[in-house]
Scaffold this active site. Structure first.
Site, short mmCIF file in Angstrom:
data_model
loop_
_atom_site.label_atom_id
_atom_site.label_comp_id
_atom_site.label_asym_id
_atom_site.label_seq_id
_atom_site.Cartn_x
_atom_site.Cartn_y
_atom_site.Cartn_z
N ASP A 72 -10.60 -64.63 129.07
CA ASP A 72 -9.20 -64.30 128.90
C ASP A 72 -8.93 -62.81 129.03
O ASP A 72 -8.94 -62.26 130.14
CB ASP A 72 -8.71 -64.84 127.55
CG ASP A 72 -7.19 -64.89 127.45
OD1 ASP A 72 -6.50 -64.35 128.32
OD2 ASP A 72 -6.67 -65.46 126.48
N HIS A 115 -0.85 -71.77 130.34
CA HIS A 115 -0.90 -71.38 128.94
C HIS A 115 -0.02 -72.33 128.14
O HIS A 115 1.12 -72.59 128.52
CB HIS A 115 -0.33 -69.97 128.73
CG HIS A 115 -1.14 -68.86 129.31
ND1 HIS A 115 -0.58 -67.83 130.04
CD2 HIS A 115 -2.46 -68.57 129.23
CE1 HIS A 115 -1.52 -66.96 130.39
NE2 HIS A 115 -2.67 -67.40 129.91
N HIS A 163 -8.06 -62.81 132.89
CA HIS A 163 -7.10 -61.85 133.43
C HIS A 163 -7.91 -60.57 133.67
O HIS A 163 -8.08 -59.75 132.76
CB HIS A 163 -5.95 -61.57 132.46
CG HIS A 163 -5.27 -62.80 131.94
ND1 HIS A 163 -4.65 -63.71 132.78
CD2 HIS A 163 -5.09 -63.26 130.69
CE1 HIS A 163 -4.12 -64.67 132.04
NE2 HIS A 163 -4.37 -64.43 130.78
N ARG A 215 1.33 -57.64 123.53
CA ARG A 215 1.87 -57.85 124.88
C ARG A 215 2.60 -56.61 125.38
O ARG A 215 2.56 -56.31 126.58
CB ARG A 215 2.79 -59.07 124.89
CG ARG A 215 3.18 -59.51 126.29
CD ARG A 215 3.99 -60.79 126.29
NE ARG A 215 5.32 -60.59 125.74
CZ ARG A 215 6.34 -61.44 125.97
NH1 ARG A 215 6.16 -62.52 126.72
NH2 ARG A 215 7.52 -61.21 125.44
N GLU A 235 -0.10 -71.39 122.40
CA GLU A 235 -1.00 -70.35 121.90
C GLU A 235 -0.50 -69.78 120.58
O GLU A 235 -1.30 -69.41 119.72
CB GLU A 235 -1.14 -69.24 122.94
CG GLU A 235 -2.07 -68.12 122.52
CD GLU A 235 -2.23 -67.04 123.58
OE1 GLU A 235 -3.02 -66.11 123.36
OE2 GLU A 235 -1.54 -67.13 124.63
N HIS A 269 -5.69 -72.55 125.75
CA HIS A 269 -5.49 -72.31 124.32
C HIS A 269 -5.17 -73.61 123.59
O HIS A 269 -5.97 -74.08 122.80
CB HIS A 269 -4.44 -71.23 124.03
CG HIS A 269 -4.71 -69.93 124.71
ND1 HIS A 269 -5.90 -69.24 124.55
CD2 HIS A 269 -3.95 -69.19 125.56
CE1 HIS A 269 -5.86 -68.14 125.26
NE2 HIS A 269 -4.70 -68.09 125.90
N ARG A 328 7.47 -71.30 128.95
CA ARG A 328 8.54 -70.33 128.78
C ARG A 328 8.82 -69.53 130.06
O ARG A 328 9.83 -68.85 130.16
CB ARG A 328 8.23 -69.38 127.62
CG ARG A 328 7.03 -68.48 127.79
CD ARG A 328 6.83 -67.58 126.58
NE ARG A 328 5.77 -66.61 126.79
CZ ARG A 328 4.48 -66.82 126.53
NH1 ARG A 328 4.11 -67.98 126.01
NH2 ARG A 328 3.58 -65.88 126.76
N TYR A 376 -1.71 -62.94 137.64
CA TYR A 376 -0.25 -62.82 137.70
C TYR A 376 0.26 -61.43 138.04
O TYR A 376 1.46 -61.17 138.01
CB TYR A 376 0.40 -63.31 136.40
CG TYR A 376 -0.05 -62.68 135.11
CD1 TYR A 376 0.54 -61.52 134.63
CD2 TYR A 376 -1.02 -63.29 134.33
CE1 TYR A 376 0.16 -60.96 133.42
CE2 TYR A 376 -1.41 -62.73 133.12
CZ TYR A 376 -0.82 -61.57 132.66
OH TYR A 376 -1.21 -61.03 131.47
#
Length: 454
Positions: A323, A235, A62, A86, A238, A272, A214, A125
């Site tokens: 990552d 993902h 990312h 996050r 994780e 992950h 999710r 993203y």
């Protein structure tokens, strides 16, 4: 050196797909390896070096998170976790413009090249404007990634991310996710635009990345897999909470659900896959999918340890990624991968087979699995892109080393300080450990971070 011209490079020793070879003379034409001759004397005009290794794939990045490296290292009022990290990420990403993204990504890619990575899988993203509105060109933010790859010279496997929900079962997204969101029609339009935009880069590859179970519904996931014939990255598993939430939603764990409900094969990369049962570990290993391991980030976020011993015993393939880009260093990713396994198992040389070199096993594993995950060869082989590293054989930690002992010394002792040169498509982009454009790119990065953090 002009990458489009034909020229020869001679190495005292080089790691080829079939093993180590001495006196290796490689012909490069238009950025591609045209021929390899072993046991050959150097000729007049040949460029000469000591030790050569193929460049490593970085299967999960990312890029924008390079700009927030170190910003989440302050303890909060509650127990810190991935989920509190996050929130810091959401606050940072709220501010980034396309030009700023390009500057941040360019420095990240410079550091990847300096650290031994020659291709990156950009799990991208950050799609929309700061208020969540769509740009007139849906690929505006991806174009910043393409420009950064072009500026740095790194090879790009672009993995635009589909993100639509905040939790399992199609929960509505939160405000912090507004820059990430797509519907299926908008995402298909983005892919169409990218097929043209990526033509600016030699050997670029386009895949798709459903963010996680999710963030997508089962029908969306099935539709996404049909939108591209390139790599599919996701993902998965994780965090323990993610596993618990998946069980509450579906009655199955994330890896278990994916393997039961999707046609998982070698196109897939499970990023992950930290929290798996023995049964899941065995099933993932035999599916053909690659496990995308990011040891530095996984340690930084407190994710846990991947069950490597069981996965390898079942024949599983893995690669490594940077990552969150808090520290970009291919040798450190490999070293920490092994050291984490040693701490968990309270043993040594976990990633190697009996009698084998651990450094050799780590390097080859990351090379082969990363190439599969990113859809591009990663080897010193005829027809492959001329992407390679030269290693300083005079480094004290490599003294007297031959064969895989070079990789042991490089990964566990010398680290990136022994990487003196990196070539991409036959052009040298790193000299004496520094990218040829580092000063310019780093100066722009510093200006951008000063504005973002003001």
């Amino acid at each position: 050196m002009n990458a489009n011209a034909s020229h020869f490079v001679h190495f005292a020793t080089a790691l080829l797909p079939e093993g180590w070879a001495d006196d290796v003379r490689i012909a490069i034409s238009d950025g591609v390896i045209a021929s390899i001759t072993c046991g050959a004397n150097a000729q007049a005009g040949d460029e000469r070096h000591g030790i050569a290794l193929p460049g490593l794939p970085n299967l999960h990045s990312h890029a924008f998170q390079r700009g927030m490296a170190g910003l989440a290292e302050v303890r909060g009022s509650t127990n810190d976790s991935f989920w509190t990290w996050r929130e810091t990420m959401y606050r940072f990403v709220d501010r980034v413009t396309p030009d700023q993204l390009q500057a941040i990504a360019a420095l990240a890619y410079v550091e990847m090249l300096e650290g031994g990575f020659t291709r990156v899988g950009e799990f991208h993203y950050l799609h929309h404007d700061r208020d969540g509105r769509r740009f007139a060109d849906p690929a505006t933010m991806s174009a910043a990634i393409v420009a950064a790859a072009q500026d740095s010279g790194i090879a790009l496997t672009h993995l635009p991310v589909f993100y639509a929900h905040a939790g399992f079962g199609g929960l509505p997204p939160g405000d912090g996710q507004r820059r990430f969101l797509h519907d299926m029609g908008g995402f298909a339009a983005l892919l169409d635009r990218l097929r043209t935009g990526l033509s600016l880069l030699p050997d670029a590859i386009l895949g798709v990345a459903p963010h996680s179970l999710r963030a997508v519904t089962p029908p969306q996931l099935s539709a996404l897999a049909a939108l591209s014939d390139g790599p599919i990255h996701i993902h998965v598993a994780e965090q323990v909470k993610e596993v618990e939430d998946c069980v509450a939603w579906s009655g199955a764990r994330p890896v278990e659900w994916l393997l039961a409900n999707m046609a998982v094969d070698s196109r897939w990369c499970f990023v992950h896959a930290t929290h798996m049962t023995d049964t899941e570990t065995q099933a993932l290993a035999t599916s053909g999918a690659v496990a995308g391991l990011c040891p530095i980030t996984e340690a930084n976020l407190g994710d846990g340890l991947f069950p490597a011993a069981g996965f390898l015993a079942a024949g599983g393939g893995y690669g490594i990624g940077s990552d969150s880009n808090i520290l970009i260093d291919a040798t450190e990713e490999l070293r920490l991968l092994e050291y984490g396994q040693r701490l968990g198992a309270r043993g040594r040389n976990v990633m190697a087979s009996a009698g084998g070199s651990t450094g050799g096993a780590l390097f080859r594993g990351a090379l082969q699995g990363g190439a599969r995950a990113l859809g591009a060869p990663a080897a010193l082989a005829k027809g492959a892109s001329a992407d390679f590293l030269t290693i300083d054989g005079d480094h004290p930690s490599l003294a007297g080393r031959q064969g895989d002992a070079i990789l042991d010394g490089l990964i566990f002792a010398a680290g990136r300080s022994a990487i003196d040169g990196v070539w991409r498509r036959g052009r040298r982009v790193v000299e004496q450990g520094r990218h040829i454009h580092r000063d310019r790119i780093a100066a722009r990065y510093r200006r951008v971070l000063a504005d973002l953090l003001a």
